[in-house]
Every structure is written in C-alpha cells, then in structure tokens.
Motif scaffolding. Sequence first.
Motif, mmCIF file in Angstrom:
data_model
loop_
_atom_site.group_PDB
_atom_site.id
_atom_site.type_symbol
_atom_site.label_atom_id
_atom_site.label_comp_id
_atom_site.label_asym_id
_atom_site.label_seq_id
_atom_site.Cartn_x
_atom_site.Cartn_y
_atom_site.Cartn_z
ATOM 1 N N THR A 75 6.481 0.988 14.899
ATOM 2 C CA THR A 75 5.221 1.791 15.633
ATOM 3 C C THR A 75 4.042 1.384 15.274
ATOM 4 O OG1 THR A 75 5.196 2.993 13.422
ATOM 5 C CG2 THR A 75 6.759 3.771 15.123
ATOM 6 N N TRP A 76 3.743 0.204 15.040
ATOM 7 C CA TRP A 76 2.466 -0.649 14.571
ATOM 8 C C TRP A 76 1.377 -0.097 15.825
ATOM 9 C CZ3 TRP A 76 5.788 -5.319 14.303
ATOM 10 C CH2 TRP A 76 6.305 -5.325 13.027
ATOM 11 N N GLY A 77 1.800 -0.249 16.923
ATOM 12 C CA GLY A 77 0.766 0.115 18.120
ATOM 13 C C GLY A 77 0.259 1.507 18.084
ATOM 14 N N GLU A 78 1.145 2.309 17.770
ATOM 15 C CA GLU A 78 0.878 3.777 17.578
ATOM 16 C C GLU A 78 -0.028 3.857 16.578
ATOM 17 O OE1 GLU A 78 3.846 6.564 17.719
ATOM 18 O OE2 GLU A 78 5.018 5.561 18.961
ATOM 19 N N GLU A 79 0.158 3.479 15.324
ATOM 20 C CA GLU A 79 -0.720 3.428 14.326
ATOM 21 C C GLU A 79 -2.080 2.694 14.401
ATOM 22 O OE1 GLU A 79 1.989 2.037 11.195
ATOM 23 O OE2 GLU A 79 3.192 3.706 11.566
ATOM 24 N N ALA A 80 -2.196 1.910 15.128
ATOM 25 C CA ALA A 80 -3.198 1.027 15.295
ATOM 26 C C ALA A 80 -4.264 1.746 16.006
ATOM 27 C CB ALA A 80 -3.214 -0.341 15.744
ATOM 28 N N PHE A 81 -3.727 2.289 17.249
ATOM 29 C CA PHE A 81 -4.524 3.237 18.022
ATOM 30 C C PHE A 81 -4.995 4.437 17.305
ATOM 31 C CE2 PHE A 81 -4.277 4.303 22.837
ATOM 32 C CZ PHE A 81 -5.518 4.290 23.045
ATOM 33 N N LEU A 82 -4.281 4.974 16.605
ATOM 34 C CA LEU A 82 -4.624 6.225 15.916
ATOM 35 C C LEU A 82 -5.599 5.916 14.916
ATOM 36 C CD1 LEU A 82 -3.987 9.253 15.810
ATOM 37 C CD2 LEU A 82 -2.650 9.217 14.161
ATOM 38 N N ASP A 83 -5.558 4.529 14.235
ATOM 39 C CA ASP A 83 -6.621 4.161 13.489
ATOM 40 C C ASP A 83 -7.897 4.203 13.953
ATOM 41 O OD1 ASP A 83 -4.713 4.145 11.232
ATOM 42 O OD2 ASP A 83 -4.201 2.089 11.196
ATOM 43 N N LYS A 84 -8.008 3.622 15.290
ATOM 44 C CA LYS A 84 -9.243 3.569 15.987
ATOM 45 C C LYS A 84 -9.902 4.815 15.820
ATOM 46 C CE LYS A 84 -12.573 1.808 18.144
ATOM 47 N NZ LYS A 84 -13.907 1.159 17.197
ATOM 48 N N LEU A 85 -9.145 5.852 16.390
ATOM 49 C CA LEU A 85 -9.778 7.138 16.472
ATOM 50 C C LEU A 85 -10.156 7.662 15.280
ATOM 51 C CD1 LEU A 85 -10.144 9.427 18.300
ATOM 52 C CD2 LEU A 85 -8.079 10.551 17.880
ATOM 53 N N ALA A 86 -9.455 7.576 13.872
ATOM 54 C CA ALA A 86 -9.649 7.850 12.836
ATOM 55 C C ALA A 86 -11.205 7.428 12.487
ATOM 56 C CB ALA A 86 -8.646 7.562 11.925
ATOM 57 N N GLU A 87 -11.446 5.871 12.597
ATOM 58 C CA GLU A 87 -12.558 5.425 12.317
ATOM 59 C C GLU A 87 -13.759 5.950 13.394
ATOM 60 O OE1 GLU A 87 -13.765 1.235 13.744
ATOM 61 O OE2 GLU A 87 -11.831 1.025 12.579
ATOM 62 N N LEU A 88 -13.473 6.240 14.284
ATOM 63 C CA LEU A 88 -14.564 6.890 15.024
ATOM 64 C C LEU A 88 -14.946 8.501 14.725
ATOM 65 C CD1 LEU A 88 -13.569 6.112 18.707
ATOM 66 C CD2 LEU A 88 -15.376 5.496 17.604
ATOM 67 N N ALA A 89 -13.794 9.265 14.402
ATOM 68 C CA ALA A 89 -14.031 10.513 13.595
ATOM 69 C C ALA A 89 -14.709 10.455 12.474
ATOM 70 C CB ALA A 89 -12.724 11.278 13.436
ATOM 71 N N ASP A 90 -14.320 9.648 11.595
ATOM 72 C CA ASP A 90 -14.901 9.229 10.323
ATOM 73 C C ASP A 90 -16.344 8.870 10.418
ATOM 74 O OD1 ASP A 90 -12.690 10.163 9.095
ATOM 75 O OD2 ASP A 90 -11.971 8.264 8.479
ATOM 76 N N GLY A 91 -16.884 8.232 11.281
ATOM 77 C CA GLY A 91 -18.130 7.714 11.650
ATOM 78 C C GLY A 91 -19.060 8.642 12.396
ATOM 79 N N TRP A 92 -18.393 9.543 12.722
ATOM 80 C CA TRP A 92 -19.233 10.865 13.707
ATOM 81 C C TRP A 92 -20.421 11.359 12.521
ATOM 82 C CZ3 TRP A 92 -20.983 12.401 17.750
ATOM 83 C CH2 TRP A 92 -21.458 13.832 18.001
ATOM 84 N N ILE A 93 -21.461 11.494 13.027
ATOM 85 C CA ILE A 93 -22.676 12.029 12.384
ATOM 86 C C ILE A 93 -23.152 13.062 13.325
ATOM 87 C CG2 ILE A 93 -24.786 11.893 11.259
ATOM 88 C CD1 ILE A 93 -24.278 8.999 10.752
ATOM 89 N N GLY A 94 -22.586 14.513 12.998
ATOM 90 C CA GLY A 94 -22.864 15.492 13.906
ATOM 91 C C GLY A 94 -24.166 16.171 13.550
#
Length: 112
Positions: free
Chosen positions: A93-112
């Motif tokens: 399931t590495w591919g799934e986890e890597a895709f989700l990690d990219k989204l987590a990186e984006l969400a954590d970097g959001w400055i709203g």
Amino acid sequence: MAKLERQLQGDFDAFLDYLHDGIIKGSMSASFEDGSDYASGAVRCAVRVFERYSYAGGNRVSLNVTLVGEGSNLFLSAITSGGSQGIFLKLNTWGEEAFLDKLAELADGWIG
C-alpha cells in the motif's frame, strides 16, 4: 486504503484551489478525474477525485478529497484506494500512503 482528516481555518475556494494545484503539481503522473460541488445555506461541500501512477506499486492510485466549509471553518477528509496488490489481502500500500502523505504535507502547510 489510508485516510486523513483535518480541521482547518480559511477561505473555502482558496484552500480548494491550493489543494488542487498542490496535488497536480506534486506528481508528474497526477490527474484530476472529476469533482462535485454542493451548497446549502452557508455550508459548502466539494468532492474531488485524483489519480496518479505509483512506481512503487506498479499501478494507479486514487485519492478522494472531500472539503466541507461553513464560513472560515473547514473540514478536510481524504481517502486513497487502488494501490494494493493481492487478491484476498491488501499488499503493498506504499503508493496509497505516499499520495496521502503529499496531501498531509499540503494541509499542514496551509496558512489560512
């Protein structure tokens, strides 16, 4: 299958655009498959489906993103699928986890 959920603050449209751009630019093989938008009063909901090729798994992985907003209160829910190999068990399931990690990186970097 992997899941990510976050509560955030900010502008609904700006955050949705930020996620879309970040996901598409975050992987050479990422593509936007389809989306749906709904609003009722002050509540908005956007669903987006992305795919990308997983070199580690040798297959395509999907990422379903749901964003719900009311004013500046945002709720993000994302679920990946399709990145495993195996008939009866989920293997690799590495591919799934890597895709989700990219989204987590984006969400954590959001400055709203």
